[in-house]
Design a protein around this motif. Structure first.
Motif, PDB file in Angstrom:
ATOM      1  N   CYS A  22       0.868  -1.182   0.000  1.00 36.67           N
ATOM      2  CA  CYS A  22       0.000   0.000   0.000  1.00 36.67           C
ATOM      3  C   CYS A  22       0.900   1.225   0.000  1.00 36.67           C
ATOM      4  CB  CYS A  22      -0.882   0.041   1.246  1.00 36.67           C
ATOM      5  SG  CYS A  22      -2.020  -1.321   1.414  1.00 36.67           S
ATOM      6  N   ALA A  23       0.641   2.161  -0.879  1.00 40.44           N
ATOM      7  CA  ALA A  23       1.445   3.381  -0.953  1.00 40.44           C
ATOM      8  C   ALA A  23       0.517   4.557  -1.168  1.00 40.44           C
ATOM      9  CB  ALA A  23       2.455   3.281  -2.092  1.00 40.44           C
ATOM     10  N   GLY A  24       0.798   5.621  -0.472  1.00 44.20           N
ATOM     11  CA  GLY A  24      -0.022   6.809  -0.652  1.00 44.20           C
ATOM     12  C   GLY A  24       0.258   7.858   0.404  1.00 44.20           C
ATOM     13  N   ASN A  25      -0.528   8.899   0.339  1.00 45.39           N
ATOM     14  CA  ASN A  25      -0.413   9.988   1.300  1.00 45.39           C
ATOM     15  C   ASN A  25      -1.131   9.581   2.584  1.00 45.39           C
ATOM     16  OD1 ASN A  25       0.002  12.480   2.496  1.00 45.39           O
ATOM     17  ND2 ASN A  25      -1.778  13.400   1.526  1.00 45.39           N
ATOM     18  N   TYR A  26      -0.478   8.725   3.361  1.00 45.64           N
ATOM     19  CA  TYR A  26      -1.078   8.198   4.584  1.00 45.64           C
ATOM     20  C   TYR A  26      -0.514   8.895   5.818  1.00 45.64           C
ATOM     21  CZ  TYR A  26      -2.881   4.276   1.872  1.00 45.64           C
ATOM     22  OH  TYR A  26      -3.550   3.511   0.961  1.00 45.64           O
ATOM     23  N   GLU A  27      -1.372   9.048   6.777  1.00 43.79           N
ATOM     24  CA  GLU A  27      -0.973   9.498   8.106  1.00 43.79           C
ATOM     25  C   GLU A  27      -0.667   8.234   8.903  1.00 43.79           C
ATOM     26  OE1 GLU A  27      -4.091  10.737  11.277  1.00 43.79           O
ATOM     27  OE2 GLU A  27      -3.525  12.556  10.185  1.00 43.79           O
ATOM     28  N   GLU A  28       0.448   8.222   9.593  1.00 45.91           N
ATOM     29  CA  GLU A  28       0.865   7.038  10.349  1.00 45.91           C
ATOM     30  C   GLU A  28       0.678   7.292  11.841  1.00 45.91           C
ATOM     31  OE1 GLU A  28       5.036   4.847  11.518  1.00 45.91           O
ATOM     32  OE2 GLU A  28       4.873   5.768   9.557  1.00 45.91           O
ATOM     33  N   ARG A  29       0.063   6.336  12.500  1.00 44.19           N
ATOM     34  CA  ARG A  29      -0.059   6.372  13.962  1.00 44.19           C
ATOM     35  C   ARG A  29       0.647   5.138  14.490  1.00 44.19           C
ATOM     36  NH1 ARG A  29      -6.242   8.455  14.915  1.00 44.19           N
ATOM     37  NH2 ARG A  29      -6.079  10.245  13.528  1.00 44.19           N
ATOM     38  N   ASN A  30       1.666   5.381  15.281  1.00 42.74           N
ATOM     39  CA  ASN A  30       2.535   4.313  15.764  1.00 42.74           C
ATOM     40  C   ASN A  30       2.220   4.018  17.231  1.00 42.74           C
ATOM     41  OD1 ASN A  30       4.629   2.634  16.446  1.00 42.74           O
ATOM     42  ND2 ASN A  30       6.183   3.860  15.410  1.00 42.74           N
ATOM     43  N   TYR A  31       1.974   2.762  17.542  1.00 38.70           N
ATOM     44  CA  TYR A  31       1.643   2.350  18.905  1.00 38.70           C
ATOM     45  C   TYR A  31       2.615   1.276  19.375  1.00 38.70           C
ATOM     46  CZ  TYR A  31      -2.542   4.961  17.965  1.00 38.70           C
ATOM     47  OH  TYR A  31      -3.401   5.971  17.635  1.00 38.70           O
ATOM     48  N   ASN A  32       3.842   1.676  19.621  1.00 37.80           N
ATOM     49  CA  ASN A  32       4.847   0.746  20.124  1.00 37.80           C
ATOM     50  C   ASN A  32       4.860   0.787  21.644  1.00 37.80           C
ATOM     51  OD1 ASN A  32       5.644   0.043  17.569  1.00 37.80           O
ATOM     52  ND2 ASN A  32       7.310   1.519  17.494  1.00 37.80           N
ATOM     53  N   GLU A  33       4.951  -0.368  22.229  1.00 34.48           N
ATOM     54  CA  GLU A  33       5.097  -0.488  23.671  1.00 34.48           C
ATOM     55  C   GLU A  33       6.247  -1.444  23.939  1.00 34.48           C
ATOM     56  OE1 GLU A  33       1.383  -1.542  25.489  1.00 34.48           O
ATOM     57  OE2 GLU A  33       0.300  -0.012  24.389  1.00 34.48           O
ATOM     58  N   ALA A  34       6.888  -1.271  25.076  1.00 26.47           N
ATOM     59  CA  ALA A  34       8.027  -2.129  25.416  1.00 26.47           C
ATOM     60  C   ALA A  34       7.615  -3.600  25.356  1.00 26.47           C
ATOM     61  CB  ALA A  34       8.540  -1.779  26.808  1.00 26.47           C
ATOM     62  N   ASP A  35       8.461  -4.410  24.753  1.00 22.14           N
ATOM     63  CA  ASP A  35       8.250  -5.859  24.647  1.00 22.14           C
ATOM     64  C   ASP A  35       6.947  -6.234  23.948  1.00 22.14           C
ATOM     65  OD1 ASP A  35      10.645  -6.268  25.998  1.00 22.14           O
ATOM     66  OD2 ASP A  35       9.641  -6.183  27.939  1.00 22.14           O
ATOM     67  N   GLU A  36       6.433  -5.362  23.138  1.00 24.59           N
ATOM     68  CA  GLU A  36       5.210  -5.647  22.395  1.00 24.59           C
ATOM     69  C   GLU A  36       5.493  -5.566  20.905  1.00 24.59           C
ATOM     70  OE1 GLU A  36       2.125  -6.410  23.425  1.00 24.59           O
ATOM     71  OE2 GLU A  36       2.502  -6.266  25.566  1.00 24.59           O
ATOM     72  N   ILE A  37       4.659  -6.211  20.131  1.00 17.73           N
ATOM     73  CA  ILE A  37       4.783  -6.146  18.681  1.00 17.73           C
ATOM     74  C   ILE A  37       4.456  -4.728  18.202  1.00 17.73           C
ATOM     75  CG2 ILE A  37       2.400  -6.853  18.237  1.00 17.73           C
ATOM     76  CD1 ILE A  37       3.537  -8.498  15.880  1.00 17.73           C
ATOM     77  N   ASP A  38       5.094  -4.346  17.130  1.00 18.67           N
ATOM     78  CA  ASP A  38       4.890  -3.039  16.518  1.00 18.67           C
ATOM     79  C   ASP A  38       3.502  -2.996  15.875  1.00 18.67           C
ATOM     80  OD1 ASP A  38       5.383  -0.537  15.449  1.00 18.67           O
ATOM     81  OD2 ASP A  38       6.654  -1.267  13.829  1.00 18.67           O
ATOM     82  N   VAL A  39       2.657  -2.073  16.318  1.00 19.79           N
ATOM     83  CA  VAL A  39       1.315  -1.896  15.750  1.00 19.79           C
ATOM     84  C   VAL A  39       1.214  -0.475  15.210  1.00 19.79           C
ATOM     85  CG1 VAL A  39      -1.176  -1.885  16.188  1.00 19.79           C
ATOM     86  CG2 VAL A  39       0.287  -3.552  17.364  1.00 19.79           C
ATOM     87  N   ARG A  40       0.834  -0.375  13.945  1.00 22.34           N
ATOM     88  CA  ARG A  40       0.678   0.941  13.309  1.00 22.34           C
ATOM     89  C   ARG A  40      -0.642   0.987  12.542  1.00 22.34           C
ATOM     90  NH1 ARG A  40       6.316   3.203  12.396  1.00 22.34           N
ATOM     91  NH2 ARG A  40       7.624   1.656  13.401  1.00 22.34           N
ATOM     92  N   ILE A  41      -1.202   2.179  12.494  1.00 19.94           N
ATOM     93  CA  ILE A  41      -2.429   2.411  11.736  1.00 19.94           C
ATOM     94  C   ILE A  41      -2.123   3.469  10.682  1.00 19.94           C
ATOM     95  CG2 ILE A  41      -4.793   3.295  11.837  1.00 19.94           C
ATOM     96  CD1 ILE A  41      -4.982   2.159  14.669  1.00 19.94           C
ATOM     97  N   TYR A  42      -2.553   3.203   9.444  1.00 23.26           N
ATOM     98  CA  TYR A  42      -2.357   4.130   8.329  1.00 23.26           C
ATOM     99  C   TYR A  42      -3.710   4.513   7.754  1.00 23.26           C
ATOM    100  CZ  TYR A  42       2.482   2.613   8.463  1.00 23.26           C
ATOM    101  OH  TYR A  42       3.759   2.344   8.865  1.00 23.26           O
TER     102      TYR A  42
END
Length: 192
Positions: free
Chosen positions: A67-87
């Motif tokens: 997926c490629a485009g003019n997306y806003e990224e919201r990053n929800y990283n927490e210690a020892d947790e999997i990387d979760v992002r919303i675009y």
């Protein structure tokens, strides 16, 4: 048919690019010049960057996504947790609180880990809300895609509940469809 994928994407430098693999690096000079010479693009370096992704595990080719485009990224990283992002595109407003969406993802991952496998089969979980998807959602490895029109339908408790079940469904289907990957990960954790 299954294969691993090593991906390089030339795209607008201002865009976000997400894929089944984890983003390793964004190149702006060296790789762009290489692509320019191969495809004979003119002035590609002024507008484009090359997005380099980590090679994926072996996966069904129908569950691979870019997926490629003019997306806003919201990053929800927490210690020892999997990387979760919303675009999502900047002009699209969430009706649902995205922290609740992330909570659903994390709870589903915990259930998968507790009940199906002791290790996480996903290097990351990205949720991309894209225009023009012909279905409500698709369980792509590493990046679950949703039709952005669906966001506006979350105006009642019933629709919001359904949406959270849809997230869980898409993640569970990924595990079932990629049972080879889960088996391989489980086996490798048992034998060291």
């Amino acid at each position: 048919m299954k294969a691993s994928v090593k991906l390089y994407v030339a795209a607008d430098s201002k865009w976000k690019v997400v894929s089944s693999g984890k983003l390793l690096q964004v190149h702006s000079e060296e790789k762009v010049s290489l692509i320019n010479s191969i495809f004979n693009f003119q002035n590609i370096h002024e507008v484009y960057s090359v997005f380099e992704f980590e090679e994926t595990a072996i996966l069904p080719i129908y569950s691979f996504v870019v997926c490629a485009g003019n997306y806003e990224e919201r990053n929800y990283n927490e210690a020892d947790e999997i990387d979760v992002r919303i675009y999502k595109r900047p002009e699209i407003q969430f009706v649902e609180d995205d922290r609740l969406i992330v909570s659903t993802v994390r709870n589903a991952l915990k259930w998968i880990k507790d009940n199906l496998t002791t290790i996480n089969p996903f290097p990351k979980i990205e949720l991309a809300f894209v225009p023009g998807l012909t279905i409500k959602a698709m369980e792509n490895v590493g990046c679950i895609t949703f039709d952005e029109k669906y966001i506006h339908q979350l105006n009642s408790p019933m629709h919001k509940t359904y949406f959270h079940y849809l997230i869980i469904h898409e993640m569970y289907i990924l595990i079932i469809q990629n049972s080879y990957l889960v088996w391989k990960l489980c086996y490798s954790s048992m034998v060291g």
